[in-house]
Design a protein around this motif. Structure first.
Motif, PDB file in Angstrom:
ATOM      1  N   SER A 171      59.981 -59.574 103.353  1.00  0.00           N
ATOM      2  CA  SER A 171      61.306 -59.380 103.957  1.00  0.00           C
ATOM      3  C   SER A 171      61.743 -60.607 104.750  1.00  0.00           C
ATOM      4  CB  SER A 171      61.298 -58.151 104.871  1.00  0.00           C
ATOM      5  OG  SER A 171      61.057 -56.976 104.142  1.00  0.00           O
ATOM      6  N   ILE A 172      60.810 -61.185 105.520  1.00  0.00           N
ATOM      7  CA  ILE A 172      61.149 -62.352 106.342  1.00  0.00           C
ATOM      8  C   ILE A 172      61.497 -63.555 105.467  1.00  0.00           C
ATOM      9  CG2 ILE A 172      60.266 -64.025 108.010  1.00  0.00           C
ATOM     10  CD1 ILE A 172      58.539 -61.767 109.168  1.00  0.00           C
ATOM     11  N   SER A 173      60.659 -63.840 104.472  1.00  0.00           N
ATOM     12  CA  SER A 173      60.889 -65.010 103.621  1.00  0.00           C
ATOM     13  C   SER A 173      62.170 -64.860 102.813  1.00  0.00           C
ATOM     14  CB  SER A 173      59.688 -65.237 102.701  1.00  0.00           C
ATOM     15  OG  SER A 173      59.478 -64.110 101.860  1.00  0.00           O
ATOM     16  N   ASN A 174      62.443 -63.655 102.309  1.00  0.00           N
ATOM     17  CA  ASN A 174      63.681 -63.433 101.552  1.00  0.00           C
ATOM     18  C   ASN A 174      64.909 -63.587 102.442  1.00  0.00           C
ATOM     19  OD1 ASN A 174      62.587 -62.955  99.006  1.00  0.00           O
ATOM     20  ND2 ASN A 174      62.278 -60.776  99.401  1.00  0.00           N
ATOM     21  N   SER A 175      64.813 -63.094 103.676  1.00  0.00           N
ATOM     22  CA  SER A 175      65.942 -63.210 104.610  1.00  0.00           C
ATOM     23  C   SER A 175      66.198 -64.670 104.978  1.00  0.00           C
ATOM     24  CB  SER A 175      65.663 -62.393 105.873  1.00  0.00           C
ATOM     25  OG  SER A 175      65.529 -61.021 105.577  1.00  0.00           O
ATOM     26  N   MET A 176      65.138 -65.415 105.250  1.00  0.00           N
ATOM     27  CA  MET A 176      65.280 -66.822 105.607  1.00  0.00           C
ATOM     28  C   MET A 176      65.831 -67.631 104.433  1.00  0.00           C
ATOM     29  SD  MET A 176      64.429 -67.086 108.772  1.00  0.00           S
ATOM     30  CE  MET A 176      64.132 -68.822 109.034  1.00  0.00           C
ATOM     31  N   PHE A 177      65.421 -67.261 103.227  1.00  0.00           N
ATOM     32  CA  PHE A 177      65.921 -67.965 102.042  1.00  0.00           C
ATOM     33  C   PHE A 177      67.388 -67.648 101.796  1.00  0.00           C
ATOM     34  CE2 PHE A 177      66.795 -67.959  97.444  1.00  0.00           C
ATOM     35  CZ  PHE A 177      66.545 -69.302  97.160  1.00  0.00           C
ATOM     36  N   ALA A 178      67.742 -66.355 101.913  1.00  0.00           N
ATOM     37  CA  ALA A 178      69.125 -65.948 101.653  1.00  0.00           C
ATOM     38  C   ALA A 178      70.083 -66.486 102.711  1.00  0.00           C
ATOM     39  CB  ALA A 178      69.218 -64.429 101.599  1.00  0.00           C
ATOM     40  N   THR A 179      69.623 -66.594 103.962  1.00  0.00           N
ATOM     41  CA  THR A 179      70.500 -67.019 105.060  1.00  0.00           C
ATOM     42  C   THR A 179      70.542 -68.533 105.238  1.00  0.00           C
ATOM     43  OG1 THR A 179      69.966 -64.948 106.216  1.00  0.00           O
ATOM     44  CG2 THR A 179      71.024 -66.690 107.503  1.00  0.00           C
ATOM     45  N   PHE A 180      69.360 -69.166 105.220  1.00  0.00           N
ATOM     46  CA  PHE A 180      69.296 -70.605 105.526  1.00  0.00           C
ATOM     47  C   PHE A 180      68.808 -71.452 104.344  1.00  0.00           C
ATOM     48  CE2 PHE A 180      68.394 -68.264 109.498  1.00  0.00           C
ATOM     49  CZ  PHE A 180      69.512 -68.645 110.234  1.00  0.00           C
ATOM     50  N   GLY A 181      68.360 -70.817 103.270  1.00  0.00           N
ATOM     51  CA  GLY A 181      67.876 -71.560 102.116  1.00  0.00           C
ATOM     52  C   GLY A 181      66.479 -72.114 102.276  1.00  0.00           C
ATOM     53  N   PHE A 182      65.709 -71.599 103.246  1.00  0.00           N
ATOM     54  CA  PHE A 182      64.348 -72.085 103.472  1.00  0.00           C
ATOM     55  C   PHE A 182      63.436 -71.671 102.319  1.00  0.00           C
ATOM     56  CE2 PHE A 182      64.850 -72.043 108.389  1.00  0.00           C
ATOM     57  CZ  PHE A 182      65.630 -73.195 108.283  1.00  0.00           C
ATOM     58  N   ASN A 183      62.528 -72.562 101.980  1.00  0.00           N
ATOM     59  CA  ASN A 183      61.551 -72.275 100.935  1.00  0.00           C
ATOM     60  C   ASN A 183      60.662 -71.101 101.345  1.00  0.00           C
ATOM     61  OD1 ASN A 183      58.620 -72.767  99.758  1.00  0.00           O
ATOM     62  ND2 ASN A 183      60.081 -73.708  98.350  1.00  0.00           N
ATOM     63  N   LYS A 184      60.487 -70.136 100.451  1.00  0.00           N
ATOM     64  CA  LYS A 184      59.736 -68.924 100.780  1.00  0.00           C
ATOM     65  C   LYS A 184      58.265 -69.225 101.055  1.00  0.00           C
ATOM     66  CE  LYS A 184      62.775 -65.957  98.034  1.00  0.00           C
ATOM     67  NZ  LYS A 184      62.859 -64.978  96.916  1.00  0.00           N
ATOM     68  N   MET A 185      57.671 -70.115 100.275  1.00  0.00           N
ATOM     69  CA  MET A 185      56.270 -70.466 100.480  1.00  0.00           C
ATOM     70  C   MET A 185      56.083 -71.167 101.824  1.00  0.00           C
ATOM     71  SD  MET A 185      54.577 -69.366  97.874  1.00  0.00           S
ATOM     72  CE  MET A 185      53.061 -70.312  97.895  1.00  0.00           C
ATOM     73  N   LEU A 186      57.042 -72.004 102.208  1.00  0.00           N
ATOM     74  CA  LEU A 186      56.960 -72.712 103.484  1.00  0.00           C
ATOM     75  C   LEU A 186      57.047 -71.727 104.649  1.00  0.00           C
ATOM     76  CD1 LEU A 186      56.895 -75.326 105.131  1.00  0.00           C
ATOM     77  CD2 LEU A 186      59.393 -75.417 104.918  1.00  0.00           C
ATOM     78  N   VAL A 187      57.960 -70.777 104.553  1.00  0.00           N
ATOM     79  CA  VAL A 187      58.095 -69.762 105.600  1.00  0.00           C
ATOM     80  C   VAL A 187      56.804 -68.964 105.729  1.00  0.00           C
ATOM     81  CG1 VAL A 187      59.301 -67.643 106.273  1.00  0.00           C
ATOM     82  CG2 VAL A 187      60.587 -69.571 105.340  1.00  0.00           C
ATOM     83  N   GLY A 188      56.235 -68.570 104.600  1.00  0.00           N
ATOM     84  CA  GLY A 188      54.984 -67.819 104.617  1.00  0.00           C
ATOM     85  C   GLY A 188      53.852 -68.614 105.235  1.00  0.00           C
ATOM     86  N   GLY A 189      53.784 -69.910 104.928  1.00  0.00           N
ATOM     87  CA  GLY A 189      52.727 -70.755 105.477  1.00  0.00           C
ATOM     88  C   GLY A 189      52.837 -70.919 106.987  1.00  0.00           C
ATOM     89  N   VAL A 190      54.052 -71.143 107.478  1.00  0.00           N
ATOM     90  CA  VAL A 190      54.268 -71.300 108.917  1.00  0.00           C
ATOM     91  C   VAL A 190      53.914 -70.014 109.651  1.00  0.00           C
ATOM     92  CG1 VAL A 190      56.012 -71.654 110.706  1.00  0.00           C
ATOM     93  CG2 VAL A 190      56.015 -73.093 108.654  1.00  0.00           C
ATOM     94  N   LEU A 191      54.354 -68.892 109.122  1.00  0.00           N
ATOM     95  CA  LEU A 191      54.058 -67.608 109.767  1.00  0.00           C
ATOM     96  C   LEU A 191      52.560 -67.310 109.762  1.00  0.00           C
ATOM     97  CD1 LEU A 191      56.967 -65.366 108.411  1.00  0.00           C
ATOM     98  CD2 LEU A 191      56.665 -66.228 110.728  1.00  0.00           C
ATOM     99  N   SER A 192      51.873 -67.715 108.707  1.00  0.00           N
ATOM    100  CA  SER A 192      50.421 -67.499 108.629  1.00  0.00           C
ATOM    101  C   SER A 192      49.696 -68.267 109.723  1.00  0.00           C
ATOM    102  CB  SER A 192      49.892 -67.923 107.252  1.00  0.00           C
ATOM    103  OG  SER A 192      50.463 -67.142 106.224  1.00  0.00           O
ATOM    104  N   VAL A 193      50.126 -69.508 109.963  1.00  0.00           N
ATOM    105  CA  VAL A 193      49.502 -70.324 111.003  1.00  0.00           C
ATOM    106  C   VAL A 193      49.755 -69.713 112.381  1.00  0.00           C
ATOM    107  CG1 VAL A 193      49.521 -72.567 112.132  1.00  0.00           C
ATOM    108  CG2 VAL A 193      49.615 -72.433 109.634  1.00  0.00           C
ATOM    109  N   LEU A 194      50.998 -69.330 112.645  1.00  0.00           N
ATOM    110  CA  LEU A 194      51.339 -68.724 113.932  1.00  0.00           C
ATOM    111  C   LEU A 194      50.565 -67.428 114.152  1.00  0.00           C
ATOM    112  CD1 LEU A 194      55.218 -69.256 113.979  1.00  0.00           C
ATOM    113  CD2 LEU A 194      53.487 -70.553 115.224  1.00  0.00           C
ATOM    114  N   LEU A 195      50.461 -66.632 113.099  1.00  0.00           N
ATOM    115  CA  LEU A 195      49.740 -65.369 113.197  1.00  0.00           C
ATOM    116  C   LEU A 195      48.258 -65.599 113.451  1.00  0.00           C
ATOM    117  CD1 LEU A 195      50.014 -62.285 112.965  1.00  0.00           C
ATOM    118  CD2 LEU A 195      49.543 -62.504 110.525  1.00  0.00           C
TER     119      LEU A 195
END
Length: 328
Positions: A171-195
């Motif tokens: 849900s987060i990666s799809n929302s970030m991609f649809a709103t800002f065009g961020f790469n889904k894999m990049l969003v997932g990687g950043v969130l994994s590190v923070l988590l």
């Protein structure tokens, strides 16, 4: 991926999509609600006092305060289950699905009271001095069913992907991609590190993060949802009417007749209700078991607040927003 999807669909058909699942989940909550004389009413006010620390005593055993335990448990429920899960429930089961979500939450308040109290009562302290608890511990220490405890622990890990990390990150990666065009894999990687920074710190660090993050997240969403509702105030009454007039008729996509519509709305409402508040799933008691108190029942009272906050309050606001946009 197609084979994996087919396998998960098969499991969902036997479990969450079957008729026995909502009956068993609601039936369990109804039994304990009647047997314990409606604790969600009797203990609600006292639970608010407990979670604020009014009855805390110095030197009590535990790794987190009542409030930290509550926010840690809520961190896994307030989110996708309250937003994407609710929207999916309405799409599949129609407005009546909300009614059954609310029923699941109301009875789930008692279910959580029971499972959290037992998990706290039969918790253990590991070799490092940290608290460990959950349904698997009262299965082992009270029921003397180590095989069931092991099976439950394994299934909890497996289900955490389906009800936790996978839908959240999707849900987060799809929302970030649809709103800002961020790469889904990049969003997932950043969130994994923070988590990882949070989780690797153990329950104490998780509790410190969630006690700040969850209230802020809930308040922001609460204010935003109310703004949308008041902006569309003329749709408030029609929305409530559509919920209760379709309880027994159903407006599900596959419900071409009374039985199918009612059954589908019931099943999807109960499924999404469990996805939202996890009452009966057994994951939240693991967090509550770490609470600092010598009275297991007091932590059970705190758990009563969970389904009320994340389903009865937040999910209802989400549904209101969904209805208002659809009616417009």
């Amino acid at each position: 991926m197609h084979n994996l999807n087919d396998f998960l669909t098969l499991i969902e058909g036997f479990l969450g999509g079957s008729q026995w699942f909502p009956i068993l989940l609601i039936g369990t909550g109804l039994f304990y609600t009647i047997y314990l004389k409606f604790p969600q009413f009797r203990f609600f006010k006292h639970a608010l006092k407990v979670v604020t620390g009014k009855y805390d005593k110095p030197g009590e055993k535990g790794d987190a305060s009542h409030f930290q335990a509550l926010t840690t448990a809520l961190s896994g429920t307030v989110g996708t289950g309250n937003i994407a899960g609710v929207a999916l429930a309405i799409y599949l089961g129609g407005p009546a699905a909300l009614f059954w979500m609310l029923v699941t939450a109301f009875l789930g308040m008692t279910t959580k009271f029971v499972e959290v109290t037992l998990s706290h009562k039969y918790r253990e302290t590991d070799e490092k001095g940290f608290i460990s608890g959950g349904p698997m511990y009262y299965m082992k220490n009270k029921l003397n069913m180590k095989w069931l405890a092991g099976f439950f622990a394994a299934m909890t890990i497996f289900s955490s992907f389906g009800t936790g990390s996978l839908p959240q990150i999707n849900s987060i990666s799809n929302s970030m991609f649809a709103t800002f065009g961020f790469n889904k894999m990049l969003v997932g990687g950043v969130l994994s590190v923070l988590l990882a920074f949070v989780i690797l710190g153990g329950i104490k660090r998780i509790a410190k993060v969630t006690e700040k993050l969850v209230p802020a997240m809930a308040i922001i969403y609460f204010i935003g949802a109310l703004a949308v509702i008041f902006y569309n105030y003329e749709n408030i009454i029609p929305s409530f009417v559509s919920i209760f007039t379709n309880v027994f008729t159903g407006t599900a996509a596959v419900g071409g007749f009374l039985g199918a519509g009612f059954s589908y709305a019931l099943t999807k409402g109960v499924n999404r209700g469990l996805f939202s508040n996890e009452a009966g799933q057994g994951s939240a008691p693991i967090a509550h078991a770490a609470a600092r108190t010598e009275e297991p029942v007091s932590e059970g009272m705190v758990a009563i607040l969970e389904p009320f906050i994340d389903t009865i309050v937040i999910c209802t606001l989400t549904v209101g927003n969904s209805f208002f946009w659809s009616l417009d």
